[in-house]
Design a protein around this motif. Structure first.
Motif, short mmCIF file in Angstrom:
data_model
loop_
_atom_site.label_atom_id
_atom_site.label_comp_id
_atom_site.label_asym_id
_atom_site.label_seq_id
_atom_site.Cartn_x
_atom_site.Cartn_y
_atom_site.Cartn_z
N SER A 18 -81.37 -77.93 -74.28
CA SER A 18 -79.91 -78.65 -74.41
C SER A 18 -79.82 -79.02 -73.32
CB SER A 18 -79.05 -77.40 -74.78
OG SER A 18 -78.78 -76.01 -73.60
N ALA A 19 -80.21 -78.53 -72.08
CA ALA A 19 -80.64 -79.12 -70.46
C ALA A 19 -80.54 -80.35 -70.78
CB ALA A 19 -81.06 -78.74 -69.53
N SER A 21 -80.91 -82.62 -73.80
CA SER A 21 -80.62 -83.10 -74.71
C SER A 21 -79.17 -84.05 -73.35
CB SER A 21 -80.27 -83.03 -75.17
OG SER A 21 -81.15 -82.55 -76.87
N ASP A 22 -78.53 -83.00 -72.98
CA ASP A 22 -77.04 -83.06 -72.62
C ASP A 22 -77.67 -84.23 -70.71
OD1 ASP A 22 -75.72 -81.40 -73.83
OD2 ASP A 22 -75.75 -80.01 -72.46
N ARG A 25 -77.66 -87.56 -72.52
CA ARG A 25 -76.55 -88.26 -72.75
C ARG A 25 -75.73 -88.41 -71.86
NH1 ARG A 25 -76.17 -84.77 -76.49
NH2 ARG A 25 -75.43 -83.42 -75.86
N HIS A 26 -75.50 -87.91 -70.56
CA HIS A 26 -75.01 -88.28 -69.70
C HIS A 26 -75.83 -89.90 -69.00
CE1 HIS A 26 -71.91 -84.92 -68.76
NE2 HIS A 26 -72.98 -84.73 -69.22
N ASN A 29 -75.05 -93.13 -70.99
CA ASN A 29 -73.28 -93.33 -70.89
C ASN A 29 -73.36 -94.77 -70.97
OD1 ASN A 29 -70.57 -93.67 -71.11
ND2 ASN A 29 -70.08 -92.05 -69.80
N ALA A 47 -75.43 -84.43 -63.15
CA ALA A 47 -76.28 -83.95 -65.17
C ALA A 47 -76.95 -84.98 -65.47
CB ALA A 47 -74.33 -85.03 -65.45
N CYS A 48 -77.19 -85.73 -64.79
CA CYS A 48 -79.16 -86.56 -65.53
C CYS A 48 -79.98 -85.43 -65.07
CB CYS A 48 -78.76 -87.58 -64.62
SG CYS A 48 -77.81 -88.65 -65.15
#
Length: 155
Positions: A18-19, A21-22, A25-26, A29, A47-48
């Protein structure tokens, strides 16, 4: 990152985390990094951050929290073109040169690391397995095993 050979495989291998994947996503963007001010840029970098590591344990998380990014420096870095004949200038470096990298580095991939080492006449490359962009953080023992003989064996 997309053009770095092997990065696609690493993305697939990490997609379930999950970390990771998040972070992906960031990073991807559609509006890109938030360059509105230092605080926003540093929030985007944080975030990245998991993308820079092969694992996201307490060690990597602590490292990712160190320091701050300077927006003006990042903008300047990415706006400068390398000198005209950078490859020729690096070929003129006769000193032994070691280029260390992580075998799972999704920020650069391994192709540029190998290509850089080949530009030096006395260049060598070491890729550390199970390691991302920060070998001295993620695999300090392996980093030392690669660096110490090189540093101790040259005048």
């Amino acid at each position: 990152m997309r053009s770095a050979m092997g990065s696609e495989l690493v993305v697939i291998a990490r997609e379930s985390q999950s970390a990771w994947s998040d972070a992906v996503r960031h990073f991807w963007n559609p509006t890109g990094a938030d360059l509105s001010d230092e605080t926003a840029f540093n929030a985007w970098q944080q975030a990245c951050a998991p993308m820079g590591y092969a694992a996201w344990t307490a060690t990597e998380q602590k490292h990712a929290q160190l320091g701050k990014f300077c927006l003006a420096a990042a903008q300047a870095f990415f706006s400068v073109q390398p000198p005209g004949d950078l490859a020729g200038r690096l070929a003129a470096v006769k000193a032994p040169t070691l280029v260390l990298g992580g075998a799972q580095d999704c920020l650069t991939g391994v192709r540029p690391v190998k290509a850089l080492a080949r530009l030096f006449p006395n260049g060598d490359v070491v890729l550390i397995d199970q390691c991302g962009h920060y070998p001295w953080v993620e695999r300090p023992a392996e980093f030392r095993r690669a660096a110490e003989p090189f540093l101790g064996g040259h005048d």
